[in-house]
Scaffold this active site. Structure first.
Site, mmCIF file in Angstrom:
data_model
loop_
_atom_site.group_PDB
_atom_site.id
_atom_site.type_symbol
_atom_site.label_atom_id
_atom_site.label_comp_id
_atom_site.label_asym_id
_atom_site.label_seq_id
_atom_site.Cartn_x
_atom_site.Cartn_y
_atom_site.Cartn_z
ATOM 1 C CE LYS A 49 -10.280 -5.574 4.429
ATOM 2 N NZ LYS A 49 -8.993 -4.937 4.420
ATOM 3 C CD GLN A 93 -5.847 -5.078 6.575
ATOM 4 O OE1 GLN A 93 -6.591 -5.523 5.693
ATOM 5 N NE2 GLN A 93 -6.344 -4.086 7.434
ATOM 6 C CG ASP A 116 -6.128 -1.998 -0.355
ATOM 7 O OD1 ASP A 116 -7.109 -1.733 0.148
ATOM 8 O OD2 ASP A 116 -5.392 -2.625 0.148
HETATM 9 N N1 GUN Z 1 -5.985 -0.752 6.791
HETATM 10 C C1 GUN Z 1 -7.120 -0.108 7.199
HETATM 11 N N2 GUN Z 1 -8.213 -0.099 6.214
HETATM 12 C C2 GUN Z 1 -7.300 -0.683 5.130
HETATM 13 C C3 GUN Z 1 -7.721 -0.932 3.824
HETATM 14 O O1 GUN Z 1 -8.850 -0.409 3.391
HETATM 15 N N3 GUN Z 1 -6.907 -1.520 2.884
HETATM 16 C C4 GUN Z 1 -5.945 -2.292 3.565
HETATM 17 N N4 GUN Z 1 -5.148 -2.789 2.465
HETATM 18 N N5 GUN Z 1 -5.340 -1.929 4.741
HETATM 19 C C5 GUN Z 1 -6.306 -1.089 5.662
#
Ligand code: GUN
Length: 291
Positions: A49, A93, A116
């Site tokens: 990312k 995350q 998110d």
């Molecule tokens: N862990 C798995 N998918 C995601 C996501 O889309 N965002 C975040 N913050 N953590 C994740």
């Protein structure tokens, strides 16, 4: 059977976002990542990312906290980003280590910076079909993937396997919306669903998001269904240098011959999640700067 190419479609979206970022007035969007500990999957996702953000001209701040960090110290970091006008979006995350309250962390993020889409306010706005909110990146990516692959959901039976906050619930809320690109009839299944294969066999579109490698087998899928595999499971594989390979929640070999369209793992939903995060970050920036 046709493969839905998430790499290609996400690249198209990233190109659009890159052009949009280049034309923005009033500075650059900025996304702040918070990772706690060294979970290998989380390390790899956040790295990806971060790299994509930079490629698009989006500023990225990567913050790693130790595995043993306290809830208060995590809150302090979030509060700092909430107050910093240079930060457009904040991403924590998931999953966090067990001693931390993940939901409380998601709720600590200012809703306007919640790229998110996990904050109570944004989930409420999604439920109310109000586009002012932020939609979680993986669900938004799935709907975008279907739209750009000319899969219409109107009147179709969408079966979602999994009821998580990150995928299952929000993707069900999206698919059921009273919008031209949605209007589906939705069933959400989970570990306590009775006669699961009977339910999944009635799916026109099956979305598997349970995190169990190869869980969906050919006998669980109707001929001509569209199958979206959200799982990214690491299974040990000594023939690989890394020692593992990535496998979806769908047993590809038995399922794919029955489908009209299917997403591969890797290269299906995964890259779409990253692309939608970039879109949400630009949306947050625009909102904050009124541009
Ligand atoms: N862990 C798995 N998918 C995601 C996501 O889309 N965002 C975040 N913050 N953590 C994740």
């Amino acid at each position: 059977m046709e493969l839905i190419d998430g790499n290609k479609i996400s690249r198209e979206i990233l190109d659009e976002v890159k052009t949009e970022v280049a034309g923005l007035d009033g500075g650059r969007p900025c996304v702040a990542f918070i990772r706690v500990g060294e979970d290998p999957a989380s390390v790899s996702y956040v790295k990806k990312k971060d790299r994509v953000a930079r490629e698009l001209g989006i500023e990225s701040r990567l913050n790693v906290l130790p595995e043993t960090v306290s809830q208060e110290a995590l809150f302090d970091l979030i509060d700092g980003f909430n107050a910093d006008p240079a930060v457009s979006g904040i991403l924590i995350q998931s999953p966090l280590p067990g001693h931390l309250d993940e939901l409380a962390a998601f709720r600590r993020v200012r809703p306007g910076k919640d790229v998110d889409g996990f904050h109570t306010v944004n989930l409420g706005l999604l439920c109310q079909e109000d586009d002012a909110g932020f939609v979680a990146c993986t669900p938004a990516g799935i709907l975008e993937l279907l739209r750009r692959s000319s899969v219409s959901l109107a009147g179709k039976h969408v079966v979602v396997l999994g009821r998580s906050l990150i995928v299952g619930k929000p993707v069900a809320l999206l698919a059921v919306q009273k919008k031209d690109w949605a209007n589906a009839t939705v069933t959400v299944c989970h570990s306590r669903t009775a006669n699961l294969p009977d339910v999944t066999r009635r799916a026109d579109v099956l979305i598997a998001a349970i995190g169990k490698a190869g869980f969906v087998t050919g006998d669980m899928v109707k001929d001509g269904a569209v199958v979206i595999d959200v799982g990214i499971n690491r299974v040990p594989d000594d023939s690989r240098k890394s020692g593992y390979r990535l496998t979806g929640d769908v047993e590809f070999d038995s399922v794919s011959p029955k489908t009209a369209k299917i997403t591969p793992v890797p290269g299906g939903v995964g890259p779409m999640t990253v692309a939608m995060l970039m879109k949400n970050t630009v949306k947050a920036f625009r909102r904050q700067h009124e541009v």
